[in-house]
Design an enzyme around this catalytic site. Structure first.
Site: not given
Ligand code: NAD
Length: 409
Positions: A102, A217, A346
């Protein structure tokens, strides 16, 4: 407890059940390599700023290090170590030949212009170029990183190393070597698992099932779409500015348009404004944390009404809350299974790049569904066998697969 302390506690819980060799435990609990770099950027006003960047390569016993890059203000070494460790576990849970890594930069990318964001990404890529590569360590998107950012990384990596290595990162745009379905993979994988868990746990019709999602997100908003299309009722969603609630169900299409136009879901008018903390405690059947770590702790676990929690976010529940939720009869589908659809596709992207053969979206999702549902079955059986929660069961499965690769001679 910090995220990494949580992660080690989770490992200890599994090690006890597995009767894991003490030497193997000591080896597995530490990262192979911790890389900290400076990321200098010339800003639009001509000044220089120097940011902190990290890459943690936790272990590659099962394949190249694999895991996302997070551009977020609270990124620090402890968090990156925890996330890298969870990636190693996650890849082992879904049994793909990848290890755990990471990375991230401590920054609020919302404060940068697009040109600055690109310069930041290229500067970071130059700093980590010596330690990444398709057979070594393969980054991907995470919070506030996008397919476009991945394409800048490939470009800069090629420029500085002189190597054409498309598979050096995944989560790329479709026309730059990305996989069909990658943009929806995390939510899709979670959705396949959730539908199986609903059948096992909730005795309700789809339209009666109410769901709250924290984070809107890539993971959370796509999940909201899938759930509404599947006939479920999404009653609350949130982003970094707060949340909205409507117990009759939100119009997710309108919520998305509102966020695009006005920057946040809280501007959606047909809902009551709530905080991110309140969202976790709404009267729903299913709660989906899809934002940040350590949201559910011993302080609020007893207020959670949902029967099922699906962790699309990494590390949203701490070990103390896990214990309370298990005792209260809640079913927590852990991050290392619930959001593993992202890394699984991925891995498909990486394979497609290496073979230079590209798959149709239907094939991607068919293979993903097979992996997600068989992984859930394996985790579910392990939990029943030992009468443990699903997280400990997933760790037991993964740690035994990782430990099998360790040769102590
Ligand atoms: P992203 O950047 O697309 O979205 C993040 C979201 O979280 C946004 O809506 C943002 O407004 C919100 N956010 C930020 N700070 C916040 C807070 N303090 N309280 C509430 N909401 C908040 O990111 P993502 O890819 O959707 O990732 C979100 C989670 O999912 C993370 O924990 C990430 O590690 C996990 N994740 C994502 C993926 C992926 O493929 N995108 C895969 C595995 C895990």
């Amino acid at each position: 407890m910090s995220p990494f302390e949580n992660a080690i506690q989770q490992l200890e819980n599994a090690a006890k059940i597995l009767n894991l060799d003490a030497n193997k435990f000591e080896i597995i609990k530490k990262p192979d390599r911790v890389i900290q770099v400076k990321v200098p950027v010339k800003m639009d006003d001509g000044s220089f700023k120097v940011f902190d960047g990290y890459r943690v390569q936790f272990n590659n016993l099962r394949g190249p290090y694999k895991g996302g890059l997070r551009f977020y203000p609270s990124v620090d070494l402890d968090e990156v170590k925890a996330l890298a460790f969870w990636m190693a576990i996650k890849c082992a849970v879904v049994n793909i030949p990848m290890g755990g890594g990471k990375g991230g930069i401590t920054i609020d990318p919302k404060l940068l212009s697009k040109a600055e964001l690109e310069k930041l990404t290229r500067s970071f890529t130059r700093a980590i170029a010596p330690v990444i590569g398709s057979q070594v360590d393969v980054p991907a998107p995470d919070i506030y990183t996008t397919p476009e950012i991945m394409s800048w990384i490939v470009d800069e990596y090629t420029r500085v190393t002189g190597k054409e290595d498309l598979a050096v990162v995944t989560g790329k745009p479709l026309d730059k070597g990305g996989s069909k379905g990658r943009d929806r993979a995390t939510a899709m994988g979670g959705f396949y698992v959730l539908e199986q868990v609903i059948q096992k746990t909730l005795n309700k019709s789809k339209s009666e099932i109410k769901i709250a999602i924290q984070g809107f997100g890539n993971a959370g908003s796509v999940m909201a779409d899938l759930l509404v299309a599947g006939g479920y009722k999404v009653v609350a969603v949130s982003d970094s500015q707060g949340g909205i609630l409507n117990m009759d169900g939100l119009d997710i299409e309108q919520v998305k348009l509102t966020k695009q136009a006005k920057g946040s879901v809280i501007e959606y008018v047909s809902g009551q404004k709530i905080t991110n903390e309140q969202l976790l405690e709404v009267e729903v059947d299913i709660l989906i944390p899809a934002a940040l770590e350590n949201q559910i702790t011993e302080k609020n676990a007893h207020n959670i009404k949902a029967k099922v929690l699906l962790e699309l976010a990494n590390g949203p529940t701490n070990p103390a809350a896990d214990k309370l939720l298990f005792e209260a009869g809640k079913v927590v589908v852990p991050d290392v299974l619930a959001n593993a659809g992202g890394v699984t596709v991925s891995y498909f992207e990486w394979q497609q790049n290496l073979d230079d053969k590209y798959w149709e979206e239907a094939d991607v999702f068919a293979k993903l569904e097979q992996i997600m549902t068989s992984s859930l079955d394996a985790v579910w059986s392990k939990a029943q066998e030992h009468n443990i929660d699903l997280r400990t069961a997933a760790f037991v499965l993964a740690v035994s697969r990782i430990a099998d690769k360790l040769d102590l001679h």
